[in-house]
Write an enzyme that holds these catalytic residues in place. Structure first.
Site, PDB file in Angstrom:
ATOM      1  N   ARG A 197     -48.256 -12.611 -24.671  1.00  0.00           N
ATOM      2  CA  ARG A 197     -46.925 -12.496 -25.300  1.00  0.00           C
ATOM      3  C   ARG A 197     -46.569 -13.756 -26.087  1.00  0.00           C
ATOM      4  O   ARG A 197     -45.421 -14.210 -26.088  1.00  0.00           O
ATOM      5  CB  ARG A 197     -45.827 -12.218 -24.267  1.00  0.00           C
ATOM      6  CG  ARG A 197     -46.052 -10.994 -23.414  1.00  0.00           C
ATOM      7  CD  ARG A 197     -45.903  -9.695 -24.189  1.00  0.00           C
ATOM      8  NE  ARG A 197     -45.896  -8.573 -23.274  1.00  0.00           N
ATOM      9  CZ  ARG A 197     -47.002  -7.909 -22.889  1.00  0.00           C
ATOM     10  NH1 ARG A 197     -48.182  -8.262 -23.386  1.00  0.00           N
ATOM     11  NH2 ARG A 197     -46.910  -6.897 -22.047  1.00  0.00           N
TER      12      ARG A 197
ATOM     13  N   SER B 247     -38.792  -5.136 -22.175  1.00  0.00           N
ATOM     14  CA  SER B 247     -38.784  -6.101 -21.060  1.00  0.00           C
ATOM     15  C   SER B 247     -37.874  -7.265 -21.439  1.00  0.00           C
ATOM     16  O   SER B 247     -38.061  -7.876 -22.490  1.00  0.00           O
ATOM     17  CB  SER B 247     -40.192  -6.638 -20.804  1.00  0.00           C
ATOM     18  OG  SER B 247     -41.068  -5.573 -20.551  1.00  0.00           O
TER      19      SER B 247
ATOM     20  N   GLU C  73     -37.535 -12.861 -22.744  1.00  0.00           N
ATOM     21  CA  GLU C  73     -38.550 -12.516 -23.765  1.00  0.00           C
ATOM     22  C   GLU C  73     -37.960 -12.313 -25.168  1.00  0.00           C
ATOM     23  O   GLU C  73     -38.484 -12.875 -26.139  1.00  0.00           O
ATOM     24  CB  GLU C  73     -39.333 -11.274 -23.335  1.00  0.00           C
ATOM     25  CG  GLU C  73     -40.456 -10.949 -24.301  1.00  0.00           C
ATOM     26  CD  GLU C  73     -41.329  -9.788 -23.846  1.00  0.00           C
ATOM     27  OE1 GLU C  73     -42.151  -9.985 -22.953  1.00  0.00           O
ATOM     28  OE2 GLU C  73     -41.174  -8.682 -24.393  1.00  0.00           O
TER      29      GLU C  73
HETATM   30  P1  FAD Z   1     -37.643  -7.892 -34.390  1.00  0.00           P
HETATM   31  O1  FAD Z   1     -36.949  -7.583 -33.112  1.00  0.00           O
HETATM   32  O2  FAD Z   1     -36.947  -7.546 -35.651  1.00  0.00           O
HETATM   33  O3  FAD Z   1     -37.999  -9.429 -34.419  1.00  0.00           O
HETATM   34  C1  FAD Z   1     -38.557 -10.059 -33.292  1.00  0.00           C
HETATM   35  C2  FAD Z   1     -38.873 -11.501 -33.695  1.00  0.00           C
HETATM   36  O4  FAD Z   1     -39.918 -11.506 -34.664  1.00  0.00           O
HETATM   37  C3  FAD Z   1     -37.695 -12.215 -34.351  1.00  0.00           C
HETATM   38  O5  FAD Z   1     -37.767 -13.569 -34.015  1.00  0.00           O
HETATM   39  C4  FAD Z   1     -37.944 -12.057 -35.843  1.00  0.00           C
HETATM   40  O6  FAD Z   1     -37.421 -13.112 -36.602  1.00  0.00           O
HETATM   41  C5  FAD Z   1     -39.465 -12.111 -35.873  1.00  0.00           C
HETATM   42  N1  FAD Z   1     -40.035 -11.329 -36.976  1.00  0.00           N
HETATM   43  C6  FAD Z   1     -39.915  -9.997 -37.185  1.00  0.00           C
HETATM   44  N2  FAD Z   1     -40.631  -9.640 -38.266  1.00  0.00           N
HETATM   45  C7  FAD Z   1     -41.199 -10.768 -38.749  1.00  0.00           C
HETATM   46  C8  FAD Z   1     -42.032 -11.082 -39.853  1.00  0.00           C
HETATM   47  N3  FAD Z   1     -42.453 -10.130 -40.677  1.00  0.00           N
HETATM   48  N4  FAD Z   1     -42.410 -12.372 -40.032  1.00  0.00           N
HETATM   49  C9  FAD Z   1     -42.005 -13.342 -39.201  1.00  0.00           C
HETATM   50  N5  FAD Z   1     -41.196 -13.118 -38.144  1.00  0.00           N
HETATM   51  C10 FAD Z   1     -40.810 -11.858 -37.921  1.00  0.00           C
HETATM   52  N6  FAD Z   1     -43.217  -5.363 -26.701  1.00  0.00           N
HETATM   53  C11 FAD Z   1     -44.485  -5.441 -26.226  1.00  0.00           C
HETATM   54  O7  FAD Z   1     -45.177  -6.447 -26.439  1.00  0.00           O
HETATM   55  N7  FAD Z   1     -45.039  -4.409 -25.519  1.00  0.00           N
HETATM   56  C12 FAD Z   1     -44.353  -3.281 -25.242  1.00  0.00           C
HETATM   57  O8  FAD Z   1     -44.891  -2.382 -24.621  1.00  0.00           O
HETATM   58  C13 FAD Z   1     -43.005  -3.189 -25.710  1.00  0.00           C
HETATM   59  N8  FAD Z   1     -42.261  -2.107 -25.408  1.00  0.00           N
HETATM   60  C14 FAD Z   1     -40.973  -2.044 -25.833  1.00  0.00           C
HETATM   61  C15 FAD Z   1     -40.213  -0.922 -25.482  1.00  0.00           C
HETATM   62  C16 FAD Z   1     -38.894  -0.819 -25.897  1.00  0.00           C
HETATM   63  C17 FAD Z   1     -38.109   0.407 -25.522  1.00  0.00           C
HETATM   64  C18 FAD Z   1     -38.323  -1.853 -26.679  1.00  0.00           C
HETATM   65  C19 FAD Z   1     -36.914  -1.732 -27.172  1.00  0.00           C
HETATM   66  C20 FAD Z   1     -39.054  -2.968 -27.014  1.00  0.00           C
HETATM   67  C21 FAD Z   1     -40.382  -3.087 -26.588  1.00  0.00           C
HETATM   68  N9  FAD Z   1     -41.173  -4.208 -26.877  1.00  0.00           N
HETATM   69  C22 FAD Z   1     -42.472  -4.275 -26.455  1.00  0.00           C
HETATM   70  C23 FAD Z   1     -40.606  -5.309 -27.693  1.00  0.00           C
HETATM   71  C24 FAD Z   1     -40.680  -5.034 -29.222  1.00  0.00           C
HETATM   72  O9  FAD Z   1     -40.873  -3.672 -29.481  1.00  0.00           O
HETATM   73  C25 FAD Z   1     -41.814  -5.825 -29.876  1.00  0.00           C
HETATM   74  O10 FAD Z   1     -41.660  -7.197 -29.647  1.00  0.00           O
HETATM   75  C26 FAD Z   1     -41.880  -5.588 -31.389  1.00  0.00           C
HETATM   76  O11 FAD Z   1     -43.020  -6.188 -31.916  1.00  0.00           O
HETATM   77  C27 FAD Z   1     -40.640  -6.102 -32.121  1.00  0.00           C
HETATM   78  O12 FAD Z   1     -40.730  -5.664 -33.460  1.00  0.00           O
HETATM   79  P2  FAD Z   1     -39.472  -5.706 -34.419  1.00  0.00           P
HETATM   80  O13 FAD Z   1     -39.940  -5.354 -35.782  1.00  0.00           O
HETATM   81  O14 FAD Z   1     -38.393  -4.869 -33.863  1.00  0.00           O
HETATM   82  O15 FAD Z   1     -39.095  -7.249 -34.351  1.00  0.00           O
HETATM   83  P1  NAP Z   2     -46.230  -1.073 -15.140  1.00  0.00           P
HETATM   84  O1  NAP Z   2     -47.450  -0.367 -15.599  1.00  0.00           O
HETATM   85  O2  NAP Z   2     -45.357  -0.420 -14.125  1.00  0.00           O
HETATM   86  O3  NAP Z   2     -46.643  -2.502 -14.609  1.00  0.00           O
HETATM   87  C1  NAP Z   2     -45.659  -3.388 -14.085  1.00  0.00           C
HETATM   88  C2  NAP Z   2     -46.084  -4.803 -14.413  1.00  0.00           C
HETATM   89  O4  NAP Z   2     -47.309  -5.083 -13.763  1.00  0.00           O
HETATM   90  C3  NAP Z   2     -46.294  -4.961 -15.898  1.00  0.00           C
HETATM   91  O5  NAP Z   2     -45.462  -5.973 -16.327  1.00  0.00           O
HETATM   92  C4  NAP Z   2     -47.785  -5.273 -16.072  1.00  0.00           C
HETATM   93  O6  NAP Z   2     -48.025  -6.474 -16.803  1.00  0.00           O
HETATM   94  C5  NAP Z   2     -48.301  -5.512 -14.674  1.00  0.00           C
HETATM   95  N1  NAP Z   2     -49.538  -4.719 -14.445  1.00  0.00           N
HETATM   96  C6  NAP Z   2     -49.621  -3.445 -14.019  1.00  0.00           C
HETATM   97  N2  NAP Z   2     -50.911  -3.083 -13.856  1.00  0.00           N
HETATM   98  C7  NAP Z   2     -51.646  -4.155 -14.199  1.00  0.00           C
HETATM   99  C8  NAP Z   2     -53.053  -4.404 -14.230  1.00  0.00           C
HETATM  100  N3  NAP Z   2     -53.947  -3.478 -13.875  1.00  0.00           N
HETATM  101  N4  NAP Z   2     -53.470  -5.605 -14.653  1.00  0.00           N
HETATM  102  C9  NAP Z   2     -52.597  -6.563 -15.033  1.00  0.00           C
HETATM  103  N5  NAP Z   2     -51.243  -6.379 -15.012  1.00  0.00           N
HETATM  104  C10 NAP Z   2     -50.784  -5.195 -14.586  1.00  0.00           C
HETATM  105  O7  NAP Z   2     -45.317  -1.473 -16.390  1.00  0.00           O
HETATM  106  P2  NAP Z   2     -44.354  -0.578 -17.285  1.00  0.00           P
HETATM  107  O8  NAP Z   2     -43.012  -1.146 -17.229  1.00  0.00           O
HETATM  108  O9  NAP Z   2     -44.566   0.872 -17.002  1.00  0.00           O
HETATM  109  O10 NAP Z   2     -44.942  -0.882 -18.750  1.00  0.00           O
HETATM  110  C11 NAP Z   2     -46.213  -0.410 -19.107  1.00  0.00           C
HETATM  111  C12 NAP Z   2     -46.830  -1.349 -20.127  1.00  0.00           C
HETATM  112  O11 NAP Z   2     -45.991  -1.410 -21.271  1.00  0.00           O
HETATM  113  C13 NAP Z   2     -46.976  -2.776 -19.621  1.00  0.00           C
HETATM  114  O12 NAP Z   2     -48.180  -3.300 -20.085  1.00  0.00           O
HETATM  115  C14 NAP Z   2     -45.820  -3.499 -20.231  1.00  0.00           C
HETATM  116  O13 NAP Z   2     -46.110  -4.851 -20.542  1.00  0.00           O
HETATM  117  C15 NAP Z   2     -45.591  -2.734 -21.526  1.00  0.00           C
HETATM  118  N6  NAP Z   2     -44.172  -2.811 -21.874  1.00  0.00           N
HETATM  119  C16 NAP Z   2     -43.746  -3.964 -22.460  1.00  0.00           C
HETATM  120  C17 NAP Z   2     -42.417  -4.091 -22.837  1.00  0.00           C
HETATM  121  C18 NAP Z   2     -41.928  -5.333 -23.558  1.00  0.00           C
HETATM  122  O14 NAP Z   2     -40.842  -5.310 -24.086  1.00  0.00           O
HETATM  123  N7  NAP Z   2     -42.683  -6.400 -23.568  1.00  0.00           N
HETATM  124  C19 NAP Z   2     -41.532  -3.053 -22.606  1.00  0.00           C
HETATM  125  C20 NAP Z   2     -42.006  -1.913 -21.978  1.00  0.00           C
HETATM  126  C21 NAP Z   2     -43.336  -1.800 -21.619  1.00  0.00           C
HETATM  127  P3  NAP Z   2     -48.000  -6.579 -18.399  1.00  0.00           P
HETATM  128  O15 NAP Z   2     -46.555  -6.474 -18.769  1.00  0.00           O
HETATM  129  O16 NAP Z   2     -48.569  -7.925 -18.621  1.00  0.00           O
HETATM  130  O17 NAP Z   2     -48.839  -5.483 -18.947  1.00  0.00           O
END
Ligand code: FAD
Ligand code: NAP
Length: 360
Positions: free
Chosen positions: A189, A260, A356
Site C-alpha cells: 500500500r 479500508s 489509509e
Molecule cells: P483518489 O481518491 O481521487 O485519490 C487518492 C490519492 O491519489 C490522492 O492523494 C490523489 O491526489 C492521488 N491521485 C489520484 N490520481 C492521481 C494522479 N493521476 N496522479 C497523482 N496523484 C493522483 N484500495 C485498495 O488498494 N484495494 C482495495 O481492494 C480497495 N477497495 C476499495 C473498496 C471501496 C468500496 C472503496 C471506496 C475504496 C477501496 N480502495 C481499495 C481504495 C481506492 O479505491 C483506491 O485507493 C483507488 O486507487 C483510489 O482511486 P481514486 O481515483 O479514487 O483516487
Molecule cells: P479479508 O479477505 O477478510 O481479509 C482480512 C484481512 O486479512 C485483510 O486485510 C487481508 O490483508 C488479510 N488477509 C486475509 N487472507 C490473507 C492471506 N492469505 N495472506 C495475507 N493476508 C491475508 O479482507 P476483505 O475485507 O474481505 O478484503 C478482501 C481484499 O480486498 C483484501 O485484500 C483487502 O486488502 C482488499 N480491500 C482493500 C480495501 C482498501 O481500501 N484498501 C478495501 C476493501 C478491500 P490485505 O488487506 O493486505 O490483503
C-alpha cells in the site's frame, strides 16, 4: 517504506479571491461541487475545478499554477480521500482517457492506459481482450492513474506486479518523466508517489500482462469459492471477486466510505509473539523478512467497534476496517470516530493504526 503522515485539513477560506483565474485557465469551473468525486459522499466544494484530459494540457496548466503559487491538488475518482467541505485553490480532475494494446510478444502484452480511465472498467476490458492477470483487483473503485499511488491490492495481488512504467508530470523539475516500475518503489500500500505527495501527477500507466497465467486463490474467501473447481478461469475469478466484494463491502453509491480506513500494521516477529501471548486469537499473516501483518479489522472488532454508530458516521457491520458515512456528516465526524478507534486499539494492543485515505 513508511509514508509521511497525512497533512492537517485545509482551512475553509478561499485562496484565489480577486484573482482572475478564468482568464488564465478558461476551462476551470468556479465553486464546483465534488459530490461525485468523493466516495464518502460528503458535501464538498472546490473553489476552482479543472478537468485534465491530456498530458500536454496538464503540463501547460501546472506551468501556470506553479508560477503563480496557487494552492492545488489532484483528484481521480475520490475513493481514497477524506475531503473537507471546501477545497481552496485549484482541484485538478484527472480525466485522461484511452487504453490500447501497444505490443504483443510470446511473453506478454504491453498496455498503455490513461490516468482517468475507470479502474474496474479497465480490468473488465482486459478480460474482454483475453488478457488475464488483474481479475483479483476487480471492483476496486477509482482511476487507473491513482492505482500506483498506494499500489492497490486485493486478494494477494498488488498492481505494481504488472506495472511496467508510469508517465507523470514531475512538479520538482516541471517536466514529463517516465518511471520504470523499479523506480516507483512499490511496497505494501505504498509507492514513491505516496511518499512524495504533490511531486508527481500521473498521466499514463503501462502494464505488462504475461502470457503465462495461473490463478491466485490463497485468500480464504476465494479458496472457498473454488474449493470444488480444478482450474477456474480468470473470468470465473473476476465474477467471484465481484460477488464476494458486493457481499462484504459497502457500495459507496449507497453508503459513503473510502474502503479500508486503516492500514494493516506490519510488526516485527518479536512484537507479534508478545501480542500472541496476550491475544491467542490474534489474526495475522507472515510477511517478508520474518515480519508479521496484523489484521487491523480484527483488532478493531476485538475492541467492540464493529457495527457501532456515532451520529452521521460509523463502523461497517460486515468489516470493521471500513468506516461509513450515513449522510449529513463531514470529515471532522469521521476523523473523530477514527481517533476514538485509534486510541482504543493503542490502549489494548499498543499498536498505532495509520489512516489509509489521504486527508486534505
Ligand atoms: P483518489 O481518491 O481521487 O485519490 C487518492 C490519492 O491519489 C490522492 O492523494 C490523489 O491526489 C492521488 N491521485 C489520484 N490520481 C492521481 C494522479 N493521476 N496522479 C497523482 N496523484 C493522483 N484500495 C485498495 O488498494 N484495494 C482495495 O481492494 C480497495 N477497495 C476499495 C473498496 C471501496 C468500496 C472503496 C471506496 C475504496 C477501496 N480502495 C481499495 C481504495 C481506492 O479505491 C483506491 O485507493 C483507488 O486507487 C483510489 O482511486 P481514486 O481515483 O479514487 O483516487
Ligand atoms: P479479508 O479477505 O477478510 O481479509 C482480512 C484481512 O486479512 C485483510 O486485510 C487481508 O490483508 C488479510 N488477509 C486475509 N487472507 C490473507 C492471506 N492469505 N495472506 C495475507 N493476508 C491475508 O479482507 P476483505 O475485507 O474481505 O478484503 C478482501 C481484499 O480486498 C483484501 O485484500 C483487502 O486488502 C482488499 N480491500 C482493500 C480495501 C482498501 O481500501 N484498501 C478495501 C476493501 C478491500 P490485505 O488487506 O493486505 O490483503
Amino acid at each position: 517504506m513508511n509514508s509521511a503522515p497525512n497533512a492537517p485539513l485545509a482551512p475553509e477560506n478561499p485562496a484565489l479571491t480577486g484573482i482572475d483565474v478564468a482568464s488564465r485557465l478558461p476551462s476551470a469551473v468556479a465553486n464546483a461541487p465534488l459530490f461525485k468525486r468523493n466516495s464518502f459522499g460528503f458535501d464538498v466544494q472546490a473553489e476552482w475545478a479543472l478537468s485534465i484530459t491530456s498530458a500536454a494540457q496538464l503540463q501547460a496548466t501546472m506551468d501556470i499554477i506553479l508560477a503563480a503559487g496557487w494552492p492545488w491538488r489532484v483528484l481521480g475518482g475520490g475513493s481514497n480521500v477524506i475531503l473537507p467541505s471546501f477545497l481552496p485553490g485549484i482541484t485538478l480532475l484527472m480525466d485522461i482517457a484511452g487504453q490500447a494494446i501497444q505490443e504483443e510478444s510470446a511473453d506478454g502484452t504491453l498496455l498503455s492506459v490513461g490516468a482517468g480511465v475507470n479502474w474496474h472498467e479497465f480490468v473488465t476490458w482486459t478480460l474482454d481482450h483475453d488478457l488475464p492477470g488483474l481479475e483479483n483487483l476487480a471492483l476496486i473503485p477509482g482511476t487507473v492513474g491513482a492505482a500506483p499511488i498506494q499500489n492497490i491490492g486485493a486478494y494477494g495481488l498488488e498492481v505494481g506486479e504488472y506495472i511496467q512504467a508510469v508517465e507523470a508530470f514531475d512538479c520538482a523539475t516541471q517536466s514529463m518523466v517516465e518511471m520504470a516500475a523499479s523506480q516507483c518503489h512499490f511496497a505494501y500500500r505504498d509507492s514513491i508517489f505516496k511518499a512524495n505527495p504533490k511531486r508527481y501527477i500521473i498521466t499514463r500507466v503501462d502494464f505488462v500482462l504475461p502470457k503465462a497465467w495461473s490463478p491466485r486463490l490463497h485468500y480464504a474467501d476465494l479458496a472457498q469459492a473454488f474449493s470444488e473447481v480444478d482450474q477456474p478461469s480468470p473470468e470465473a475469478i473476476f465474477v467471484a471477486v465481484c460477488r464476494i466484494r458486493n457481499r462484504k463491502l459497502p457500495d459507496p453509491k449507497l453508503i459513503g466510505n473510502a474502503g479500508s480506513f486503516f492500514q494493516n500494521p506490519i510488526v516485527s516477529h518479536a512484537q507479534y509473539e508478545q501480542l500472541l501471548k496476550q491475544f491467542p486469537n490474534l489474526v495475522s499473516y507472515p510477511e517478508a523478512g520474518g515480519q508479521r501483518k496484523l489484521a487491523a479489522g480484527w483488532m478493531i472488532d476485538h475492541c467492540g467497534f464493529k457495527g457501532v454508530r456515532a451520529g452521521s458516521v460509523g463502523v461497517y457491520e460486515n468489516q470493521a476496517l471500513v468506516l461509513v458515512h450515513y449522510g449529513q456528516g463531514d470529515a471532522k465526524a469521521v476523523l473523530e470516530l477514527a481517533k476514538t478507534i485509534q486510541d482504543e486499539v493503542h490502549r489494548t494492543f499498543g499498536i498505532d493504526l495509520l489512516i489509509e485515505p489521504i486527508r486534505y
